[in-house]
Design a protein around this motif. Structure first.
Motif, mmCIF file in Angstrom:
data_model
loop_
_atom_site.group_PDB
_atom_site.id
_atom_site.type_symbol
_atom_site.label_atom_id
_atom_site.label_comp_id
_atom_site.label_asym_id
_atom_site.label_seq_id
_atom_site.Cartn_x
_atom_site.Cartn_y
_atom_site.Cartn_z
ATOM 1 N N TYR A 117 48.685 -1.922 18.060
ATOM 2 C CA TYR A 117 48.410 -2.741 17.597
ATOM 3 C C TYR A 117 47.611 -3.995 18.297
ATOM 4 O O TYR A 117 47.210 -3.647 19.667
ATOM 5 C CB TYR A 117 50.093 -3.888 18.271
ATOM 6 C CG TYR A 117 49.957 -5.081 18.021
ATOM 7 C CD1 TYR A 117 49.904 -5.989 16.657
ATOM 8 C CD2 TYR A 117 49.462 -6.140 18.680
ATOM 9 C CE1 TYR A 117 49.492 -7.100 16.253
ATOM 10 C CE2 TYR A 117 49.451 -7.499 19.236
ATOM 11 C CZ TYR A 117 49.394 -7.896 17.290
ATOM 12 O OH TYR A 117 49.703 -9.205 17.727
ATOM 13 N N PRO A 119 45.938 -7.156 19.318
ATOM 14 C CA PRO A 119 46.227 -8.546 18.920
ATOM 15 C C PRO A 119 44.953 -9.505 18.249
ATOM 16 O O PRO A 119 43.531 -9.250 18.215
ATOM 17 C CB PRO A 119 46.474 -9.408 20.321
ATOM 18 C CG PRO A 119 45.595 -8.105 21.069
ATOM 19 C CD PRO A 119 45.824 -7.135 20.162
ATOM 20 N N THR A 122 42.424 -14.614 20.766
ATOM 21 C CA THR A 122 43.303 -15.393 21.595
ATOM 22 C C THR A 122 41.986 -17.042 21.946
ATOM 23 O O THR A 122 41.358 -16.548 22.321
ATOM 24 C CB THR A 122 43.842 -15.776 23.275
ATOM 25 O OG1 THR A 122 43.126 -14.806 23.430
ATOM 26 C CG2 THR A 122 45.262 -14.945 22.643
ATOM 27 N N PRO A 142 54.172 -9.616 25.800
ATOM 28 C CA PRO A 142 55.145 -8.652 25.680
ATOM 29 C C PRO A 142 55.854 -8.287 26.877
ATOM 30 O O PRO A 142 54.663 -8.312 27.687
ATOM 31 C CB PRO A 142 54.545 -7.421 24.914
ATOM 32 C CG PRO A 142 53.498 -7.995 24.758
ATOM 33 C CD PRO A 142 53.441 -9.063 25.259
ATOM 34 N N ASN A 171 59.267 -10.168 23.431
ATOM 35 C CA ASN A 171 58.201 -11.152 22.991
ATOM 36 C C ASN A 171 57.085 -9.972 22.821
ATOM 37 O O ASN A 171 56.062 -9.590 22.195
ATOM 38 C CB ASN A 171 57.994 -11.402 24.565
ATOM 39 C CG ASN A 171 58.576 -12.470 24.297
ATOM 40 O OD1 ASN A 171 59.015 -13.307 24.082
ATOM 41 N ND2 ASN A 171 58.082 -13.284 26.113
ATOM 42 N N PRO A 173 54.991 -8.360 19.172
ATOM 43 C CA PRO A 173 54.466 -8.729 18.460
ATOM 44 C C PRO A 173 54.872 -8.353 17.251
ATOM 45 O O PRO A 173 56.143 -6.818 17.262
ATOM 46 C CB PRO A 173 53.263 -8.023 17.829
ATOM 47 C CG PRO A 173 52.419 -7.244 19.279
ATOM 48 C CD PRO A 173 54.193 -7.645 20.088
ATOM 49 N N ARG A 174 55.497 -8.433 15.613
ATOM 50 C CA ARG A 174 56.230 -8.128 14.921
ATOM 51 C C ARG A 174 56.050 -6.868 14.234
ATOM 52 O O ARG A 174 57.208 -5.709 13.894
ATOM 53 C CB ARG A 174 55.551 -9.136 13.606
ATOM 54 C CG ARG A 174 56.374 -9.032 11.863
ATOM 55 C CD ARG A 174 55.652 -9.593 10.980
ATOM 56 N NE ARG A 174 56.710 -10.152 9.591
ATOM 57 C CZ ARG A 174 57.593 -10.309 9.882
ATOM 58 N NH1 ARG A 174 58.303 -11.226 10.670
ATOM 59 N NH2 ARG A 174 58.595 -9.850 8.395
ATOM 60 N N GLU A 175 54.954 -5.913 14.152
ATOM 61 C CA GLU A 175 53.877 -5.023 14.175
ATOM 62 C C GLU A 175 55.232 -3.738 14.451
ATOM 63 O O GLU A 175 55.517 -3.379 14.133
ATOM 64 C CB GLU A 175 52.799 -4.442 14.035
ATOM 65 C CG GLU A 175 52.213 -5.533 13.040
ATOM 66 C CD GLU A 175 51.727 -7.271 13.262
ATOM 67 O OE1 GLU A 175 52.425 -8.112 14.448
ATOM 68 O OE2 GLU A 175 51.207 -7.748 12.605
#
Lengths: 689, 364
Positions: A117, A119, A122, A142, A171, A173-175
């Motif tokens: 993943y 990110p 930011t 996370p 926390n 990530p959705r994936e």
């Protein structure tokens, strides 16, 4: 020996017959259970496997007046283990081995998914954190527990409630959460949990208004549970999240599910009643103005001197709050993910008490801004007329009541101008407001026995102060409001055990002594002067909509009272405020602006604080106040600025208010232009954020 | 001399046992659905049945007469094994089957104790049938039982110890226990009870108390309650195979062993449960028949002991499923899942078949 055998056969017959009887008994009991009590047990079996569960609807969203998100829901993904569902074996060592293999497999999946993943970048933080903001939040990354941590947590939990999930990764990530969900078929006991938390946009800019949520405080659990909350629910704890908890929460739905012995859902039975999502709040606050107010306030105060400051903007025509800034502020996103008691204390007890909204919870002597009340009352009570002229030297000596002829016992009262050696001389009420003449208002408030001039007196002054909203809660839709204090004879006797004297009335008439007010109350007073005597209840929420955006409730003006003051007297007071800004002798002449048509009143309120030392001449420290409205002819905004220990109202507070008013009219022009570009060909069209 | 007399082999008994075992496998299959840890239990149970049948035939092939000669050494061997479990097993491998660790078939010494008791007590009483009116005979028979009983109890296997005691009582009754001795035994038992109670350790007392009053143990109370709901909600024809809400949603615990009867009663109803009971009843009737036709009292007593075990376990297990008797871990013979229980009961049936094959000659 064989002669005995017939005996044996007899005894065996007895045993055979016993067998028959025993089996008949078993069949009888079976028939009793399955036929006579069958219905009862069928009901219990149904009760066993069905549960009514409550489903929470999505919490309402909070928007600013332009429809921008201030608070929104955010899904948090976590991975949990249910100890009761983990592989088990009677042999402890085998069981431990199986579980370790499972933990390792889970951690592998998590780590691999995290590695794959990438990110999103930011965004860089906008500038450095300000002096007036504590506890900047970082979006929590996370967190994944180690194998040893998981093992010890599971072991602890297994002793107590083995069906309660143990969070092992938060926390995510959705994936990553989806990957775990895909692999779940080979990970018994692993569950993906979705937790909804709040996400606050422009956090610290508007944290005091929006507030934050948290777990139900221990002492309130029964109250909330009675209202249908699960004991582990999160509820609003501050700001609008608290005031509008019921509105934002919505109505929970219910469904009947089939569960197994562990209470885990297997199927939904029958019709599901869907939850009704919470209502949305639309504020009267424009985030652009709110931000501009914060900037103006932060830019106009000296950090090391003032630990706190407030700016309030309100529409005098309906009581809608247009902006409300209390410094120091905090980022309410910190609370969205939960804080430890230590973290909470650190924020709460930082200098200036950042969690407190000083605009409604802070009470201070209002100083000269209070002269608007004194002037209005004196005109209405015919103590003076606009033409009444009183002599105002720099200092007067109030004769002792018992020995009026002994000048040594007389009490001196000075005007602010006396410190620089000046005096106001003969003056009427309009100029007394414009120049903020103290002596004039001493005399108007407490009378002047030397000239046999009768003043208002404490009770009448207190009566008018209460009419203007002082000493009472304004009823704003925010929690933790402070009513402030309007003293009178009775109060002094009860609170201090002393008799009220004329000197007290003198101090009260110029907003000193024991008068205490919140910056919001001062704003309400100015608004009532500006709008010809209507005291409106201040409101932050302008409208409430349902989840489809239909307006459910529109908040119009809510009148607290119409002041029993003739508008012509308020005209006189407004004229004084106009001259304070727009005449070269006015106290706020430095912010004169030909475009804005501001009228205002300065205040420099002495206060006593053992930690702040007096200046070289022994003067008490002062709060800086400025309260103003604009435009003069048709007021649409009232602004009040308060700076704790700020010094002169005219030097510190007035320029801040000026900037805020500039920002207000700039934004207004920009919006009008954006709405109707043809009207403003001659000026370049600015981009609306 | 080993002489096979397969004509006298009780084939109907075998058929009934096979039907019960297959019934068991089918219901175990339903009971373990949705439990990934237990998916291969039906296959394992089939393996145990096959192994049990082999053992049964092997034991049946022996003329039990020869076993009579081996009684004393076998008795001593079992005592030794029980002692080893007591000394080593508890410490090193846990209470279960240390023999298993050495790669032998998983029969616990406590199961062998049932055989040892049947042989030793049967042999002694067969020789002293004419002295059953003397208290001494009864006391000696009880003394033969005592070491086995105590050691199994200490293993600790309370259920096993109770089965042994019941087995002994069945043999004594078959041998013609006098009524006055029986009364004396009950009175003496009650009189000595406080003494025994004093000898017990705290956890042993707790176990006995829970045995007498299961509501004291919330776990077994829950289980019995759920078993009652399962049985009671079954109705005439049941909820259908694999459709029992109580068993499929796991409200019923230890479904494949202790509470298999509840699964049957819930999913197949009154019809299924009575069918099961009829099969067990038939097995018992065949056993009593073998005992009746044995060629000598020794053979009779062995089969009475076996029938007693089957009857007692059936009553206790089925009774527990219907809240008639306290909860113990006793399995339902031939039906409950478990290798040890299956091998043990098959071995005992083999012994009974041996008696059947060498029955008293009745002239055709």
């Amino acid at each position: 020996m064989s002669s005995r055998l017939p005996d044996l056969s007899t005894r065996l017959l007895v045993l055979r017959l016993s067998t028959v009887v025993i089996f008949l008994a078993l069949v009888t009991q079976l028939a009793v259970l399955q036929f006579s009590r069958g219905r009862q047990y069928q009901e219990r079996a149904l009760f066993n496997r069905t549960r009514v569960v409550q489903t929470e609807g999505a919490r309402g969203v909070i928007y600013d007046s332009q429809g921008r998100f201030l608070a929104r829901n955010r899904a948090l993904f976590a991975v949990a283990l249910v100890p009761a569902d983990l592989p088990d074996d009677p042999d402890f060592a085998v069981s431990l081995q199986k579980r370790r293999a499972l933990y390792r497999a889970l951690l592998d999946v998590l780590q691999q998914a995290m590695a794959e993943y990438s990110p999103p970048p930011t965004p860089a933080p906008e500038g450095l954190p300000s002096f007036y903001e504590v506890g900047q939040s970082r979006p929590p990354g996370p967190s994944i527990l180690s194998l040893e941590e998981i093992e010890s947590l599971v072991n602890q939990r297994e002793l107590g409630s083995a069906y309660q999930p143990v969070l092992v990764a938060e926390n995510l990530p959705r994936e990553v959460a989806l990957r775990v969900e895909e692999e779940r078929y080979r990970l018994p006991g692993v569950e993906v949990v979705v937790i909804t938390r709040r996400e606050y946009f422009s956090g610290s800019d508007i944290a005091h208004i929006v507030g934050y949520m948290g777990p139900i405080p221990q002492e309130n659990i029964t109250t909330y549970v009675e209202r249908g909350y699960p004991a582990d629910a999160w509820v609003g704890l501050a700001g609008l999240e608290l005031t509008y908890e019921q509105t934002l929460r919505g109505r929970p739905g219910r469904k009947v599910i089939e569960v197994d012995v562990n209470g885990r859902e297997r199927a939904v039975i029958g019709q599901e009643v869907p939850p009704r999502p919470g209502r949305n709040l639309i504020l009267s606050i424009d985030l652009d103005l709110q931000k501009a107010m914060r900037q103006a306030l932060e830019g106009g105060i000296r950090p090391l001197r003032s630990h706190s400051a407030v700016a309030v903007a309100m529409d005098p025509r309906n009581g809608h709050i247009l902006g409300m800034v209390s410094l120091p502020t905090y980022d309410n996103n910190i609370f969205a993910d939960g804080v430890t008691p230590e973290e909470y204390r650190e924020i709460a007890e930082a200098p200036g008490f950042p969690l407190i909204n000083h605009a409604i919870s802070g009470i201070y002597p209002p100083g000269s801004t209070f002269k608007l009340v004194t002037a209005s009352a004196a005109l209405q009570e015919k103590v003076i007329t606009p033409k009444t002229i009183l002599n105002a030297p720099g200092i007067i000596y109030l004769p002792n009541r018992n020995f009026p002829d002994n000048p040594n016992l007389a009490q001196p009262f000075v005007c602010w101008i006396y410190k620089s050696g000046g005096q106001h001389g003969d003056i009427n009420v309009v100029y007394a407001i414009a120049e903020s003449c103290d002596i004039f208002f001493y005399k108007v408030g407490g009378g002047w026995p030397v000239a046999e001039f009768e003043g208002l007196g404490v009770e009448t002054l207190a009566y008018y102060a209460n009419l203007f909203g002082f000493g009472n809660l304004t009823g704003i839709d925010l929690p933790a409001e402070n009513p402030g204090l309007v003293p009178n004879t009775r109060w002094k006797r009860l609170a201090k055990g002393e008799k009220w004297v004329t000197g007290d009335t003198y101090n009260m008439a110029i907003g000193q002594g024991d008068v205490l007010a919140t910056p919001l109350q001062v704003t309400l007073m100015t608004a009532a002067v500006a709008n010809n005597g209507f005291l409106y209840k201040p409101e932050v929420v302008a409208a409430i909509t349902d989840d489809r955006g239909n307006v459910i409730e529109e908040r119009g003006p809510q009148l607290i009272r119409e002041l029993p003051i003739d508008p012509k007297w308020l005209d006189v007071v407004r004229e004084g405020m106009w001259l304070a800004v727009n005449w070269e002798g006015g106290t706020a002449k430095d912010i004169w602006d030909p475009d804005l048509r501001i009228a205002g009143k300065t205040g420099t309120a002495e206060f006593f604080d053992p930690e702040i030392i007096r200046d070289r001449r022994g003067n008490l420290p002062t709060h800086a106040w400025f309260t103003a409205f604009a435009p003069y002819e048709d007021p649409e905004i009232v602004v009040t600025v308060f700076v704790y220990n700020g010094g002169e109202g005219s030097l510190v507070a007035a320029p801040i208010a000026h900037k805020i008013l500039q920002a207000y009219f700039d934004i207004k022009a920009r919006r009008a232009e954006a709405a109707n570009p043809a009207a403003g060909d001659d000026t370049p069209v600015e981009e609306t954020p | 001399m080993i002489r096979f007399n397969w004509r006298s082999f009780d084939w109907l008994l075998l058929v009934a046992i096979l039907m019960l075992s297959i019934y068991g496998v089918v219901m175990i299959n339903s009971a373990v659905q949705g439990d990934p840890e237990l998916t291969n239990y039906p296959q394992r149970q089939i393996f145990y049945i096959v192994a049990g049948l082999v053992l049964m035939f092997a034991v049946a092939a022996f003329d039990y007469k020869f076993l009579s000669f081996l009684t004393e050494p076998f008795y001593l061997l079992v005592i030794l094994l029980l002692g080893l479990v007591g000394v080593l097993g508890n410490r090193i491998f846990g209470a279960q089957s240390w023999i298993d660790v050495f790669g032998l078939f998983p029969i616990q010494p406590s199961e062998l104790a049932k055989v040892a008791l049947a042989l030793a007590m049967g042999k002694y009483l067969a020789y002293h049938l004419d002295q059953m009116d003397r208290l001494r005979t009864v006391l000696i028979a009880l003394l033969i039982m005592l070491p086995l009983l105590v050691m199994v109890f200490l293993e600790p296997d309370l259920g096993g110890a109770i089965v042994l005691a019941v087995e002994g009582v069945f043999i004594l009754i078959a041998a013609g226990l006098r009524v006055q001795h029986m009364v004396l035994g009950v009175v003496a038992g009650l009189g000595l009870f406080p003494f025994f109670w004093g000898l017990l350790q705290e956890h042993q007392r707790t176990r006995l108390l829970i045995f007498i009053n299961p509501t004291a143990d919330p776990d077994s109370y829950f289980n019995v309650n759920q078993a009652l709901i399962s049985v009671g909600s079954g109705g005439l024809l049941g909820k259908g195979y694999g459709q029992g809400t109580q068993s499929q949603l796991h409200f019923l615990r230890v479904r494949h062993t202790d509470f298999i009867f509840s699964v049957i009663a819930e999913e197949l109803g009154f019809v299924g449960a009575v069918g099961l009971l009829l099969l067990l009843f038939f097995v018992l009737m065949r056993l009593w028949r073998i005992a009746d036709r044995a060629r000598d009292p020794f053979g009779s007593f062995i089969v009475v002991a076996i029938a007693g075990i089957v009857l007692f376990q059936t009553v206790v297990n089925v009774g527990m499923n219907m809240a008639l008797v306290p909860v113990t871990g006793l399995p339902l013979p031939f039906v409950s899942y478990g290798g040890n229980a299956m091998l043990s009961i098959m071995m005992l049936v083999g012994l009974a078949e041996s008696v059947a094959m060498h029955h008293r000659k009745i002239e055709f």
